[in-house]
Design a protein around this motif. Structure first.
Motif, PDB file in Angstrom:
ATOM      1  N   THR A   1       0.841  -1.197   0.000  1.00 13.44           N
ATOM      2  CA  THR A   1       0.000   0.000   0.000  1.00 13.44           C
ATOM      3  C   THR A   1       0.879   1.251   0.000  1.00 13.44           C
ATOM      4  OG1 THR A   1      -0.121  -0.029   2.405  1.00 13.44           O
ATOM      5  CG2 THR A   1      -1.858  -1.216   1.219  1.00 13.44           C
ATOM      6  N   ALA A   2       0.319   2.361   0.437  1.00 15.84           N
ATOM      7  CA  ALA A   2       1.051   3.632   0.440  1.00 15.84           C
ATOM      8  C   ALA A   2       2.329   3.546   1.266  1.00 15.84           C
ATOM      9  CB  ALA A   2       0.154   4.742   0.971  1.00 15.84           C
ATOM     10  N   GLN A   3       2.294   2.861   2.407  1.00 14.60           N
ATOM     11  CA  GLN A   3       3.501   2.741   3.231  1.00 14.60           C
ATOM     12  C   GLN A   3       4.594   1.981   2.484  1.00 14.60           C
ATOM     13  OE1 GLN A   3       3.695   4.326   6.278  1.00 14.60           O
ATOM     14  NE2 GLN A   3       5.862   3.882   6.126  1.00 14.60           N
ATOM     15  N   ALA A   4       4.213   0.990   1.697  1.00 11.12           N
ATOM     16  CA  ALA A   4       5.194   0.259   0.883  1.00 11.12           C
ATOM     17  C   ALA A   4       5.819   1.188  -0.154  1.00 11.12           C
ATOM     18  CB  ALA A   4       4.543  -0.937   0.199  1.00 11.12           C
ATOM     19  N   LYS A   5       5.021   2.051  -0.755  1.00 14.05           N
ATOM     20  CA  LYS A   5       5.563   2.993  -1.740  1.00 14.05           C
ATOM     21  C   LYS A   5       6.567   3.946  -1.100  1.00 14.05           C
ATOM     22  CE  LYS A   5       1.486   2.790  -4.681  1.00 14.05           C
ATOM     23  NZ  LYS A   5       0.307   3.512  -5.172  1.00 14.05           N
ATOM     24  N   MET A   6       6.240   4.452   0.082  1.00 10.72           N
ATOM     25  CA  MET A   6       7.170   5.337   0.791  1.00 10.72           C
ATOM     26  C   MET A   6       8.463   4.599   1.134  1.00 10.72           C
ATOM     27  SD  MET A   6       4.414   7.227   3.313  1.00 10.72           S
ATOM     28  CE  MET A   6       5.674   7.896   4.381  1.00 10.72           C
ATOM     29  N   THR A   7       8.332   3.353   1.559  1.00 16.05           N
ATOM     30  CA  THR A   7       9.492   2.552   1.930  1.00 16.05           C
ATOM     31  C   THR A   7      10.355   2.247   0.714  1.00 16.05           C
ATOM     32  OG1 THR A   7       8.281   1.589   3.784  1.00 16.05           O
ATOM     33  CG2 THR A   7      10.202   0.365   2.980  1.00 16.05           C
TER      34      THR A   7
ATOM     35  N   ALA B   1      13.989  -7.055  -3.400  1.00 16.43           N
ATOM     36  CA  ALA B   1      13.657  -8.341  -4.003  1.00 16.43           C
ATOM     37  C   ALA B   1      12.218  -8.357  -4.512  1.00 16.43           C
ATOM     38  CB  ALA B   1      13.864  -9.466  -2.992  1.00 16.43           C
ATOM     39  N   GLY B   2      11.352  -7.548  -3.920  1.00 12.82           N
ATOM     40  CA  GLY B   2       9.949  -7.501  -4.292  1.00 12.82           C
ATOM     41  C   GLY B   2       9.098  -7.239  -3.071  1.00 12.82           C
ATOM     42  N   CYS B   3       7.794  -7.263  -3.270  1.00 12.64           N
ATOM     43  CA  CYS B   3       6.835  -7.018  -2.186  1.00 12.64           C
ATOM     44  C   CYS B   3       6.086  -8.306  -1.876  1.00 12.64           C
ATOM     45  CB  CYS B   3       5.846  -5.937  -2.595  1.00 12.64           C
ATOM     46  SG  CYS B   3       6.597  -4.332  -2.872  1.00 12.64           S
ATOM     47  N   ILE B   4       5.619  -8.380  -0.644  1.00 15.62           N
ATOM     48  CA  ILE B   4       4.815  -9.505  -0.183  1.00 15.62           C
ATOM     49  C   ILE B   4       3.534  -8.915   0.385  1.00 15.62           C
ATOM     50  CG2 ILE B   4       4.691 -11.456   1.413  1.00 15.62           C
ATOM     51  CD1 ILE B   4       7.823 -11.236   1.541  1.00 15.62           C
ATOM     52  N   ASP B   5       2.400  -9.511   0.049  1.00 18.37           N
ATOM     53  CA  ASP B   5       1.142  -9.025   0.584  1.00 18.37           C
ATOM     54  C   ASP B   5       0.188 -10.199   0.759  1.00 18.37           C
ATOM     55  OD1 ASP B   5      -0.013  -6.390   1.346  1.00 18.37           O
ATOM     56  OD2 ASP B   5      -1.614  -7.038   0.014  1.00 18.37           O
ATOM     57  N   LYS B   6      -0.774 -10.056   1.659  1.00 16.45           N
ATOM     58  CA  LYS B   6      -1.736 -11.134   1.899  1.00 16.45           C
ATOM     59  C   LYS B   6      -2.920 -11.097   0.956  1.00 16.45           C
ATOM     60  CE  LYS B   6      -0.640 -12.367   6.574  1.00 16.45           C
ATOM     61  NZ  LYS B   6      -1.159 -12.857   7.820  1.00 16.45           N
ATOM     62  N   SER B   7      -3.113  -9.989   0.271  1.00 16.17           N
ATOM     63  CA  SER B   7      -4.169  -9.923  -0.741  1.00 16.17           C
ATOM     64  C   SER B   7      -3.557  -9.374  -2.020  1.00 16.17           C
ATOM     65  CB  SER B   7      -5.319  -9.038  -0.283  1.00 16.17           C
ATOM     66  OG  SER B   7      -4.898  -7.708  -0.155  1.00 16.17           O
ATOM     67  N   LEU B   8      -3.775 -10.074  -3.075  1.00 18.44           N
ATOM     68  CA  LEU B   8      -3.137  -9.716  -4.332  1.00 18.44           C
ATOM     69  C   LEU B   8      -4.033  -8.765  -5.122  1.00 18.44           C
ATOM     70  CD1 LEU B   8      -0.516 -10.198  -5.779  1.00 18.44           C
ATOM     71  CD2 LEU B   8      -1.546 -12.113  -6.959  1.00 18.44           C
ATOM     72  N   LEU B   9      -4.114  -7.531  -4.650  1.00 22.47           N
ATOM     73  CA  LEU B   9      -4.877  -6.521  -5.359  1.00 22.47           C
ATOM     74  C   LEU B   9      -4.042  -5.876  -6.455  1.00 22.47           C
ATOM     75  CD1 LEU B   9      -6.633  -4.828  -2.302  1.00 22.47           C
ATOM     76  CD2 LEU B   9      -7.569  -6.524  -3.881  1.00 22.47           C
ATOM     77  N   LEU B  10      -2.721  -5.958  -6.309  1.00 21.12           N
ATOM     78  CA  LEU B  10      -1.791  -5.358  -7.257  1.00 21.12           C
ATOM     79  C   LEU B  10      -0.777  -6.393  -7.713  1.00 21.12           C
ATOM     80  CD1 LEU B  10      -0.984  -2.164  -5.173  1.00 21.12           C
ATOM     81  CD2 LEU B  10      -2.506  -2.270  -7.135  1.00 21.12           C
TER      82      LEU B  10
ATOM     83  N   ALA C   1       6.323  -2.813   5.854  1.00 23.27           N
ATOM     84  CA  ALA C   1       5.786  -1.528   5.411  1.00 23.27           C
ATOM     85  C   ALA C   1       4.280  -1.515   5.623  1.00 23.27           C
ATOM     86  CB  ALA C   1       6.147  -1.284   3.955  1.00 23.27           C
ATOM     87  N   ILE C   2       3.894  -1.584   6.897  1.00 26.26           N
ATOM     88  CA  ILE C   2       2.492  -1.650   7.294  1.00 26.26           C
ATOM     89  C   ILE C   2       2.238  -0.479   8.237  1.00 26.26           C
ATOM     90  CG2 ILE C   2       0.743  -3.017   8.501  1.00 26.26           C
ATOM     91  CD1 ILE C   2       2.476  -5.506   7.734  1.00 26.26           C
ATOM     92  N   ARG C   3       1.360   0.413   7.859  1.00 22.11           N
ATOM     93  CA  ARG C   3       1.123   1.643   8.617  1.00 22.11           C
ATOM     94  C   ARG C   3       0.426   1.397   9.954  1.00 22.11           C
ATOM     95  NH1 ARG C   3       3.405   6.543   8.573  1.00 22.11           N
ATOM     96  NH2 ARG C   3       2.036   8.017   9.586  1.00 22.11           N
ATOM     97  N   ASN C   4      -0.561   0.542   9.984  1.00 23.70           N
ATOM     98  CA  ASN C   4      -1.326   0.289  11.201  1.00 23.70           C
ATOM     99  C   ASN C   4      -0.445  -0.426  12.228  1.00 23.70           C
ATOM    100  OD1 ASN C   4      -3.030  -1.731  12.859  1.00 23.70           O
ATOM    101  ND2 ASN C   4      -4.486  -0.149  12.223  1.00 23.70           N
ATOM    102  N   ALA C   5      -0.273   0.191  13.398  1.00 27.65           N
ATOM    103  CA  ALA C   5       0.638  -0.350  14.406  1.00 27.65           C
ATOM    104  C   ALA C   5       0.221  -1.736  14.900  1.00 27.65           C
ATOM    105  CB  ALA C   5       0.750   0.617  15.584  1.00 27.65           C
TER     106      ALA C   5
END
Length: 180
Positions: free
Chosen positions: A9-15, A27-36, A59-63
């Motif tokens: 998400t946005a936090q990944a882009k900033m990172t 190396a790439g991104c990892i996510d639990k939902s493949l929206l992108l 890179a997850i904004r929510n603490a």
């Protein structure tokens, strides 16, 4: 060493932007939902096999979600990222997985826990403790001798005066001024 960015998400882009500025290999991104399929041109994997030999950044904004993901992954190879324009005292302590964005300031004898996000322009004055999984918004000012509890989220442009304790997992709205 190539680093996997956990999140898309946005936090990944900033990172990713910061990592590119630092010349780090992604190396790439990892996510639990493949929206992108990609984030800023880097592939997003849905079912990545976590390996202790790989390096990661959450890179997850929510603490709270960042803490749960950290506990679920159970890996030890987290990188710490600091923007080149940030000032970090040689007498500050910063644990793994923390990111410090542009023009942030961390003064002497500040202890910053693991997996902390410090946005652009935030200032942490001396003798303060910022516990694990905290989010500090842009242009936040944290005074001296402050304790910021685990998982606290401080909104942008807030001021925390000297000698204040903020209990764990509090959410402080933007533009808040906290005194003792």
């Amino acid at each position: 060493m190539a680093i996997y960015v956990y999140g898309a998400t946005a936090q990944a882009k900033m990172t990713i932007d910061l990592m590119e500025q630092l010349g780090l290999s992604i190396a790439g991104c990892i996510d639990k939902s493949l929206l992108l399929d990609t984030v800023l041109g880097y592939p997003v994997a849905l079912n990545h096999q976590i390996a202790q030999t790989n390096h990661y950044f959450l890179a997850i904004r929510n603490a709270g979600l960042r803490k749960r993901t950290f506990e679920d992954l159970a890996v030890d190879n987290y990188v710490t990222l600091t923007h080149p324009t940030a000032y970090i005292s040689a007498h500050a302590e910063i644990e793994a997985g923390t990111v410090i964005f542009a023009k942030a300031v961390v003064m002497p004898d500040v202890q910053i826990g693991q997996q902390v996000l410090i946005d652009a322009g935030a200032v942490s004055h001396s003798n303060s403790i910022i516990e694990d999984f905290v989010n500090i918004g842009a242009n936040v000012s944290i005074g001296s001798n402050v304790l910021v509890g685990e998982g606290v989220e401080i909104g942008a442009n807030s001021v925390i005066d000297n000698e204040v304790t903020i209990p764990a997992f509090c959410i402080i709205p933007p533009h808040t001024h906290i005194t003792d």
